[in-house]
Write an enzyme that holds these catalytic residues in place. Sequence first.
Site, PDB file in Angstrom:
ATOM      1  CG  HIS A  39     -61.830   0.589  99.461  1.00  8.03           C
ATOM      2  ND1 HIS A  39     -62.841  -0.284  99.117  1.00  8.03           N
ATOM      3  CD2 HIS A  39     -62.316   1.841  99.229  1.00  8.03           C
ATOM      4  CE1 HIS A  39     -63.886   0.404  98.696  1.00  8.03           C
ATOM      5  NE2 HIS A  39     -63.595   1.685  98.749  1.00  8.03           N
TER       6      HIS A  39
ATOM      7  CG  ASP B 286     -67.149   1.304  94.909  1.00  9.47           C
ATOM      8  OD1 ASP B 286     -68.086   1.039  94.148  1.00  9.47           O
ATOM      9  OD2 ASP B 286     -67.195   2.225  95.729  1.00  9.47           O
TER      10      ASP B 286
ATOM     11  CD  GLN C 213     -61.507   6.478  96.482  1.00 12.53           C
ATOM     12  OE1 GLN C 213     -62.226   5.624  96.957  1.00 12.53           O
ATOM     13  NE2 GLN C 213     -61.942   7.698  96.221  1.00 12.53           N
TER      14      GLN C 213
ATOM     15  CD  GLU D 295     -63.683   5.482 100.732  1.00 11.01           C
ATOM     16  OE1 GLU D 295     -63.587   4.863  99.654  1.00 11.01           O
ATOM     17  OE2 GLU D 295     -64.761   5.916 101.169  1.00 11.01           O
TER      18      GLU D 295
END
Lengths: 142, 760
Positions: B152, B344, B150, B179
Site C-alpha cells: 500500500h 493486509d 504487494q 496499490e
Amino acid sequence: MIGKPLDAADYPVAETRPETVKGARGRSLDDLTLDAVVNGDVTMEDMRITPEALLVQAQIAQSVDRTSLAENFERAAEMTSISQEDVIKIYELLRPGRAASGDELLTAAKYLEENYDAKRLASFLREAAEVYERRGLFQVRF
Amino acid sequence: MTDRSNADANRWRRLDDWDARPLRQDLFAAEDPESGFSAFGGKNDPKPSIEISNGSVTSMDGVPVDQFDMIDAFIAAHHIDVDVAPEAMAMPSDQLARMLVDMNVPRTSLTRLSKGMTPAKLTEVVAQLNAMELGFAYSKMRARQTPGNQAHVTNAKDDPVQMAADAAFAVALGFDEIETTMRVARNSWSNALACCIGSTVGRPGTLFQCSSEEAEELEIGMAGFTSYAETVSVYGTESAFIDGDDTPWSKTWLAAAYASRGVKMRCTSGAAAELLMGFHEAKSLLYLEARCLCIQRGMGSQGTQNGGIDGAPLASSIPGGVREMLAENLVAVWLDLECASGNDARHSESDMRVGAKIVPYLIGGSDLICSGFGSILKYDNSFNPSSFNGEELEEFLVLQRDFEADGGLTSVDDARGLALRRRAIDALSFVMADLDIATVTDAMKASVAVASGSEDTDSFEPRDVTVISETIRDRGITILDLIRSLHKGGFLEEAENLLYLVKLRLSGDYLQTSAIVRDGKVISAINDPNTYQGPGTGYRVSEARRKELAAIRNVLTREEVLRFESIMQPLEAKRIAYNDMGPAERGTDEREVVVGISPGFGIKMFKTLAGHPLSAVLGVLKRGIETGGGTMRVVRLMHTADTSFLGLSAARLSGSGIGIGLQSKGTSVIHQRDRLPHSNLELFSNSPITSLDHYEAFGFNAAKYAKGVLPNPVIVKSHGEALGARFHARVALIYAIETAMTESNASPIDVGIEFLEDLL
C-alpha cells in the site's frame, strides 16, 4: 488467427513473437519508441490492446485448461471496440434494480450485436436477463 | 505497580498484567453458528451433491435448479465443468484431502478436479486439513512458482509529493505491485499520477493500481496511469451481493472491461464480509467464501484477493478463524486462481498474533503474500493499518532472513533509499510544473524527502490535492503526457520505464494468471508454473537471493567489534596502566581478595557489555573490597577465559581463599578455593545490566567472605530484557577473541594496577 492455436510455449507473446504484437492503430512494439512518443507520433489508441491479442491470450489460457479465463478474454475481445461510455452504461444496467425489466437488457444485447457484432456479450446479457427475472432483480431499489 | 493495599482482594493480580497487554484490546466472539459465527461447519452449510442432466446442472449442494439463487445459477452455469463433475464429486473427500498434501500428486491433477466441484464439496475437503496441512497444501497448490508481494502506498494528506517518494521506496524494496487509495475520493487522479511517476524510479515493471469507484477506476486505467485493479468485490450470499450493489453478471462485465483495456484484474472476497453486512444465512465463513471463489473462477477472473481482507479482524474473533483464512486461500489456489493472500487489514493488536499469522505464507510463499503490506506508517495507511506497516518493515525483512524464506522484499541501503526518494520527488515536481498542474517548492521537497510520515511534512493539504486531481482529470492528461514531460525534464530512465509499463498492455501477457514483472520480463503461472513435488523442487532461494535476504541493516562483524575496542584503547590508556609483575604466587595475606582477569582484559578489550570502562570496574571493585576491610590483588590468568575458572583460579591464589573472576565483558563471580568450579559464592551473569554500584557491592561482599562473614548476596535485577538477543552475537565474538588468546599451560601473572586519573 490462422493455423494452430497458440499455447503455453508461445508465451510471453511479446517475447516469443514480438512482431505480431500491435496496438489498436496497427503499430508494432518496435514502432512505439520513446522518440516516437516525444515527437507526438503516438496516441493512446496505439496503447490499446487489440481483439486479436486477447484472442491469442484466450488460446494460451485454453491450452493450460483455463477455460473460464479464456472466455473472459473472448468477451473482452468483443468489448475492445465498445466505447467507454457504453461499457459503463451497460455495467450500470447490470447492477441490481437498474433495469426495470428484462427488456432493457435484451435491448442492450441487440444493440451490442447490431453495432459491435458482439455475440458473446449479447448472449451473456440475455442469460442475465433470465436469472434477474427469476430472482426479482429488476425491482427498483431506493 | 506494587500497590499492596488490596492484598486481600479476591483476584489474582496477574490478570491485571494480562489486561494491560495489547492482546486484550482484541475482541473475541463466541462460536454461534446460528448467528453466522462459525469458521467451519455452519448451521446451514449444505452437504455436497450434484445432479447433471443433458449437460447441465439440475441440482447442486441439495438445491434443485428451480430454487437456485443468482449465485447458484451463476456457479452452475460458469464454474461447474459438467464433464469433470461426476468424477470429482464421487471421490471421497478424505481422499481428496490427502491428495492435496501428497507431494506426489501434481498440482494440475488437482486443479482439473476442482473444476467439477461444488462449493460444499471444496469446503468439505479443505476442512479436513489441520493448519500445517493447509499451509503445506497452499504452498504446493499456489499457481506461480516465484513468490511476490504487494504494498500500500497512501498518506493521510493525499500528498502527491510524499506519494511519489513512498512509491519509489516501495519499488526499491521489491514490491511487485503497489496499490493506492484516497482519504478524499476526488483526489484519485492526483494519487494515480503521483504513484505512477514514483513507481518508475529505480526499475521498470512494478504494477500499480488506484482503488476507487468502479467507473472512475476504469477511466484512470484508460488514461494509462494504472496497470491493474483488484477491487472487483464478490460476495457469498445473494443478499450481500445485492447490498454491495452488484451481481455476478455485472462483475463479470467489469472483469471483461478491464481485460478489454489491457488492464490486469483480480477479484476481492474474504471471510466474514457477509457477516459484517448482516446477510450470512447462518452459513460458515469457509462455505460462503468457497461460493465467492467459484463465482470468481466462473467469471474468468485470473485471480483473487482473499484471506479475510477487510473481514480478517472479525474472522479472527471466531474460534479457528485464522485457520479458516488459510483454508479459503487454499480453495482459491486449488481453483487455479492467482492469490493475493490477505495479510493486509491488521487482524489483531497483538504483534505476536500478527507474526504468527504471516509465517505459513512467508515460508510457503504466495503469489502476493500481503495484498497490501503497508509500506507507509500506520497512520498514513488510507486502507487502515496492515499486518505489517512502515513501522514493522524491518521485522518482515528479518523474518525472511530467519527462515531463509523469500517474502519478495530486499533491504534498501539508507543512502540509496533517500536518493530514490529525492529522485521521485524531483521527477514529480518537474512534471507537475511542466504540465502546469501545481508548483512544488524546494521547502516542500526537502520536508517530504526525509519525512517518515505525513505528520512530518510541510507539503500539499487535501484541499490543494483536490484541485490538482480535478485539473489532471479535466485536462485529460494521459500517461503519454507524463512520458513526454519526464523526457523533457531529463528523467530518461523513468520515461522509458513508464513506456515499458504501458506497452505491456499490447500483448496482454500480463493478463494471464499470476502475472507480475521481474527483471523486465513477465512471469506468470504459464511460464513460471509451480511445479512443487517435494524437497529440491518448486521455488528455492538461490545462493544470490539468500545473500540478499541476509543483508539487513546493522549486522555485527568481528571486524566491527575489534574496531570498537580499538577506539576505546587510547581512552583507557589515559586512565589505567596494567604493569606485569611476573608469575603470581599464592598469597599469605588473610584479608586479600584476588581478582583474576581474563587474557584480553585491558589489552584487547576495554569496556564491559554495559559500557563501563574496565578501569572503572577495577576502581569500584577495589573501593568495595577496601570498604569491606580487604585488599585487592590483580592477577591475569592466561590459561582460561571462563568466568568460573577465572574465579576459582583467583581464589586458589588468594591468601584468604576468596577470589573474584572478571571477564572483559563484565561477567564476574566470587569464588572460594575449596568449592567445585561451578559452585560459586556469587555470580553476575547479566553483565549488560550490571552497574558500577553492583561491582562495588560485589567487592565489598568478597571482602566479607574473606573474613568469614556471610553477607547479603548482590542481586542484579532484570526487567525481562531479552539479553541474549541484545548481546549474544557480540558476546560470542568477544569471547572468541579472548579464548584465542589463552595458552593451556600458561601461568598466572601478577598485575600492578596504576590508576592514572581519579576515577572515583
